[in-house]
Design a protein around this motif. Sequence first.
Motif, PDB file in Angstrom:
ATOM      1  N   TYR A  14       0.830  -1.194   0.000  1.00 43.58           N
ATOM      2  CA  TYR A  14       0.000   0.000   0.000  1.00 43.58           C
ATOM      3  C   TYR A  14       0.871   1.253   0.000  1.00 43.58           C
ATOM      4  O   TYR A  14       2.022   1.222   0.448  1.00 43.58           O
ATOM      5  N   VAL A  15       0.310   2.358  -0.500  1.00 46.47           N
ATOM      6  CA  VAL A  15       0.944   3.658  -0.324  1.00 46.47           C
ATOM      7  C   VAL A  15       0.149   4.392   0.748  1.00 46.47           C
ATOM      8  O   VAL A  15      -1.024   4.718   0.550  1.00 46.47           O
ATOM      9  N   VAL A  16       0.779   4.618   1.888  1.00 53.63           N
ATOM     10  CA  VAL A  16       0.146   5.341   2.989  1.00 53.63           C
ATOM     11  C   VAL A  16       0.612   6.792   2.952  1.00 53.63           C
ATOM     12  O   VAL A  16       1.818   7.060   2.880  1.00 53.63           O
ATOM     13  N   CYS A  17      -0.342   7.716   2.976  1.00 54.50           N
ATOM     14  CA  CYS A  17      -0.027   9.140   2.871  1.00 54.50           C
ATOM     15  C   CYS A  17      -0.604   9.906   4.058  1.00 54.50           C
ATOM     16  O   CYS A  17      -1.585   9.490   4.675  1.00 54.50           O
ATOM     17  N   SER A  18       0.012  11.043   4.338  1.00 53.49           N
ATOM     18  CA  SER A  18      -0.507  11.931   5.369  1.00 53.49           C
ATOM     19  C   SER A  18      -0.060  13.351   5.057  1.00 53.49           C
ATOM     20  O   SER A  18       0.559  13.609   4.014  1.00 53.49           O
ATOM     21  N   ARG A  19      -0.354  14.264   5.947  1.00 54.10           N
ATOM     22  CA  ARG A  19      -0.024  15.670   5.724  1.00 54.10           C
ATOM     23  C   ARG A  19       0.437  16.321   7.028  1.00 54.10           C
ATOM     24  O   ARG A  19       0.146  15.845   8.122  1.00 54.10           O
ATOM     25  N   GLY A  26       4.164  10.441   1.434  1.00 53.92           N
ATOM     26  CA  GLY A  26       3.639   9.079   1.380  1.00 53.92           C
ATOM     27  C   GLY A  26       4.766   8.069   1.351  1.00 53.92           C
ATOM     28  O   GLY A  26       5.909   8.406   1.017  1.00 53.92           O
ATOM     29  N   GLN A  27       4.460   6.829   1.701  1.00 53.00           N
ATOM     30  CA  GLN A  27       5.457   5.761   1.713  1.00 53.00           C
ATOM     31  C   GLN A  27       4.781   4.419   1.477  1.00 53.00           C
ATOM     32  O   GLN A  27       3.571   4.271   1.648  1.00 53.00           O
ATOM     33  N   ILE A  28       5.594   3.440   1.067  1.00 52.34           N
ATOM     34  CA  ILE A  28       5.101   2.072   0.915  1.00 52.34           C
ATOM     35  C   ILE A  28       4.971   1.426   2.294  1.00 52.34           C
ATOM     36  O   ILE A  28       5.850   1.546   3.140  1.00 52.34           O
ATOM     37  N   ILE A  56       1.716  11.799  10.292  1.00 51.88           N
ATOM     38  CA  ILE A  56       0.534  11.186  10.899  1.00 51.88           C
ATOM     39  C   ILE A  56       0.410  11.594  12.363  1.00 51.88           C
ATOM     40  O   ILE A  56      -0.690  11.871  12.861  1.00 51.88           O
ATOM     41  N   THR A  57       1.536  11.629  13.054  1.00 52.42           N
ATOM     42  CA  THR A  57       1.541  12.051  14.459  1.00 52.42           C
ATOM     43  C   THR A  57       0.991  13.468  14.589  1.00 52.42           C
ATOM     44  O   THR A  57       0.248  13.783  15.536  1.00 52.42           O
ATOM     45  N   HIS A  58       1.353  14.331  13.626  1.00 49.92           N
ATOM     46  CA  HIS A  58       0.919  15.735  13.677  1.00 49.92           C
ATOM     47  C   HIS A  58      -0.556  15.897  13.305  1.00 49.92           C
ATOM     48  O   HIS A  58      -1.320  16.550  14.022  1.00 49.92           O
ATOM     49  N   ALA A  64      -4.644   5.137   2.647  1.00 50.17           N
ATOM     50  CA  ALA A  64      -3.918   3.953   2.188  1.00 50.17           C
ATOM     51  C   ALA A  64      -4.453   3.558   0.819  1.00 50.17           C
ATOM     52  O   ALA A  64      -5.640   3.253   0.680  1.00 50.17           O
ATOM     53  N   SER A  65      -3.595   3.599  -0.194  1.00 51.71           N
ATOM     54  CA  SER A  65      -3.956   3.195  -1.550  1.00 51.71           C
ATOM     55  C   SER A  65      -3.512   1.753  -1.765  1.00 51.71           C
ATOM     56  O   SER A  65      -2.338   1.417  -1.528  1.00 51.71           O
TER      57      SER A  65
END
Length: 230
Positions: A14-19, A26-28, A56-58, A64-65
């Motif tokens: 999956y590619v997990v992304c946040s801001r 994003g990362q695998i 993600i903490t922030h 998740a793609s």
Amino acid sequence: MNPHPLQKIPYGLYVVCSRKNDKINGQIVNALFQVTSQPKTVAISINKKNLTHEYITHSKVFSASILCQECPMLFIGTFGYRSGRDIDKFKNINYKIGKTGVPIVLDNTLGYIEAKGIKKLSVGTHTIFIGQVEDAELLAKKPVLTYEYYHQVKGGKSPKNAPTYIEEEKPKKKEEITMEKYVCTVCGYIYDPAKGDPDNDIALGTAFKNLPKNWVCPVCGAGKDAFEKE
């Protein structure tokens, strides 16, 4: 203890992304699973050193793609072996901003989920984030990219920050080596002359020294100078 049975546990990729404010990353990820159905919650495991962990903490939100089986290795390498501190991972990538404000990668994606964090658990090098699903969508009906397929068919390796990383023993040197293999020191990809690199028009039997100067690792994009003999 033999760690290899752990590699038999089935996973997806999956590619997990946040801001974080106006920044995105994003990362695998391979450690993602559904926790409950009512309410719908999922859990992911992220290395504490990764930029996505910071985001993600922030923001306490993530997407998740779910990747398809035909996903190119270079795409996986960009999100799996490169850091968002050094490059813009979203350059030339098709994505959208979801309901919670996180980026959702659409390229090579079968579907996605978007979650709002409700709990987190510190476990050694990683944090397990548990999120309540805020949105989800199915985009295509194709075979899913499993971790086993990534390893056995695509020849992929686990990065050192992955929860499933196992340090592999270096093979003993043979007395006679006619076509030497070279290993990428960035991602672990092995260039094997017997296989070549057909995706980049490198024919079978091409020795590493005969590769074009501008040839790069098909997984992470590193240059020839990042390779060493196996």
